[in-house]
Design an enzyme around this catalytic site. Structure first.
Site, PDB file in Angstrom:
ATOM      1  N   ASP A  70       3.809  -4.205  12.754  1.00  0.00           N
ATOM      2  CA  ASP A  70       4.475  -5.097  11.794  1.00  0.00           C
ATOM      3  C   ASP A  70       5.947  -4.716  11.651  1.00  0.00           C
ATOM      4  OD1 ASP A  70       3.659  -2.680  10.534  1.00  0.00           O
ATOM      5  OD2 ASP A  70       3.708  -3.597   8.544  1.00  0.00           O
ATOM      6  N   GLU A 135       2.318  -1.112   7.806  1.00  0.00           N
ATOM      7  CA  GLU A 135       3.088   0.098   7.505  1.00  0.00           C
ATOM      8  C   GLU A 135       4.274  -0.282   6.644  1.00  0.00           C
ATOM      9  OE1 GLU A 135       5.746   3.466   7.580  1.00  0.00           O
ATOM     10  OE2 GLU A 135       6.241   1.483   8.308  1.00  0.00           O
TER      11      GLU A 135
HETATM   12 ZN   LIG Z   1       8.620   2.066  11.043  1.00  0.00          ZN
END
Ligand SMILES: [Zn+2]
Length: 379
Positions: A70, A135
């Site tokens: 992501d 994340e």
């Molecule tokens: Zn990163």
């Protein structure tokens, strides 16, 4: 090594609009790539988050590569000089959202693994690639969940490279071997509101708290150690007063944060603050939120292989550092006692016009390849 291969991989990864937490088939592309190399593929979906676990081999030692597919949102798209979801070569730079954080690092690792397996598929140990699409967001259903659910436990991971952009100016200048812990608190002091002309009928929390504030700031929480700077106490917000000039406020609130070393613990810090507050005699309460314990990887096989590979491939002496914010390394450290971060340059990450260069991708790929050779030697 053919550099164009890394760029071809990166081109594909950047074209996936994987703005957190959506993966936009980024992991599917990576899974197919690894499957063709002989990896066993498994997807773990938690809510809207996709996680990929790909495994090659079953022997010890087990080396894991951890990363995220992501990316952060583009920001004002009109400010970008290029299409953020199209890898664009301009003035010797490669632009696109995620080029540095961290699709570039993933592309380097994919190519390094491909090369490692190309002429001899028999090496000692096994490789696991673990990727999440959570994340950059809340980071709840990604590596944290994989670790806490026990899904990664059977893999018995010995060493873990987190491919986050660790370098500052030049590839090889920094390897991260740990991170500080982070503990936040919100403190409320109760006073008695009153007319500013009648202080005898009020209790001003600003006045009462001032000497205590000073104690909290001047307190030495620890001295740090070889790898960590001293624990730091920082105030981010302090509020009191109702906005008019004739009222003594009835309340004060303050937000603060500790970035702490391995010389202290979350409980020790909480106790220290509570002790200072109790001694003050003030009417108070604190609410705590803990976002990560500190972790540290001593110089053993993994860190040693990274330092030597950086030296040999790039002629650089890497600084071994624990600074910066938190990463998924903090979760991996709970199940693996050797965790390092090494990857591209972090200067343009999360910014408009994020970029990397062909030379940097080449340098990181060389280091990853050299590390694979050292840690999982071919038979
Ligand atoms: Zn990163």
């Amino acid at each position: 090594m053919n550099n164009k291969d890394v760029i071809k991989i990166l081109d594909k990864l950047i074209s996936c609009k994987s703005v957190t937490p959506y993966d936009d088939q980024c992991q599917e592309y990576i899974a197919n790539f690894l499957k063709d190399l002989g990896f066993k593929i498994e997807f773990k979906k938690y809510d809207d988050v996709t996680n990929l676990i790909a495994r090659y081999g079953t022997e010890k030692p087990v080396l894991a590569y951890v990363g995220h597919t992501d990316v952060v949102p583009t920001g004002d798209i009109n400010k970008w000089e290029t299409d953020p979801f199209k890898l664009t070569d301009k003035n010797s730079k490669l632009y696109g959202r995620g080029t540095s954080d961290m699709k570039g690092g993933i592309a380097c690792m994919m190519h390094a693994i491909q090369e490692h397996l190309s002429d001899n598929k028999n090496f000692i140990g096994s490789i696991i690639v673990i990727l999440t699409s959570d994340e950059e967001g809340p980071a709840i259903n990604g590596i944290k969940k994989l670790v806490e659910s026990g899904d990664l436990t059977p893999y018995e991971i010995d060493m873990c490279i987190v491919g986050e952009p660790s370098c500052k100016k030049t590839i090889g200048d920094t390897i991260k071997n740990g991170r500080r812990g982070s503990l936040s608190g919100r403190l409320r002091i109760q006073g008695i509101q009153g007319h500013i002309a009648y202080p005898q009928n009020a209790m001003n929390p600003i006045h009462a708290f001032s000497p205590v504030l000073n104690r909290l700031i001047s307190q030495k929480y620890d001295e740090g150690n070889q790898y960590f700077p001293p624990t730091s106490f920082q105030i981010s917000n302090i509020n009191s007063g109702v906005g008019t000039t004739n009222i003594i406020p009835g309340e004060l609130s303050m937000d603060f944060n500790f970035r702490y070393s391995t010389e202290t613990t979350k409980n020790e810090l909480q106790n220290k603050v509570e002790d200072i507050m109790k001694e003050s005699g003030l009417d108070y309460n604190v609410t705590w939120s803990h976002s990560g314990d500190p972790f540290l990887t001593e110089r053993k096989d993994l860190l040693d292989a990274c330092v030597k590979s950086v030296k040999e491939e790039l002629g650089m002496t890497a600084e071994i550092s624990t600074d910066g914010g938190t990463s998924d390394g903090r979760f991996m450290a709970k199940i693996c006692n050797q965790v390092i971060e090494f990857g591209l340059i972090n200067k343009s990450i999360h910014k408009i016009n994020e970029h990397t260069t062909e030379a940097d991708l080449d340098a990181v790929t060389k280091v990853y390849k050299s590390m694979l050779n050292r840690l999982l030697p071919r038979q």
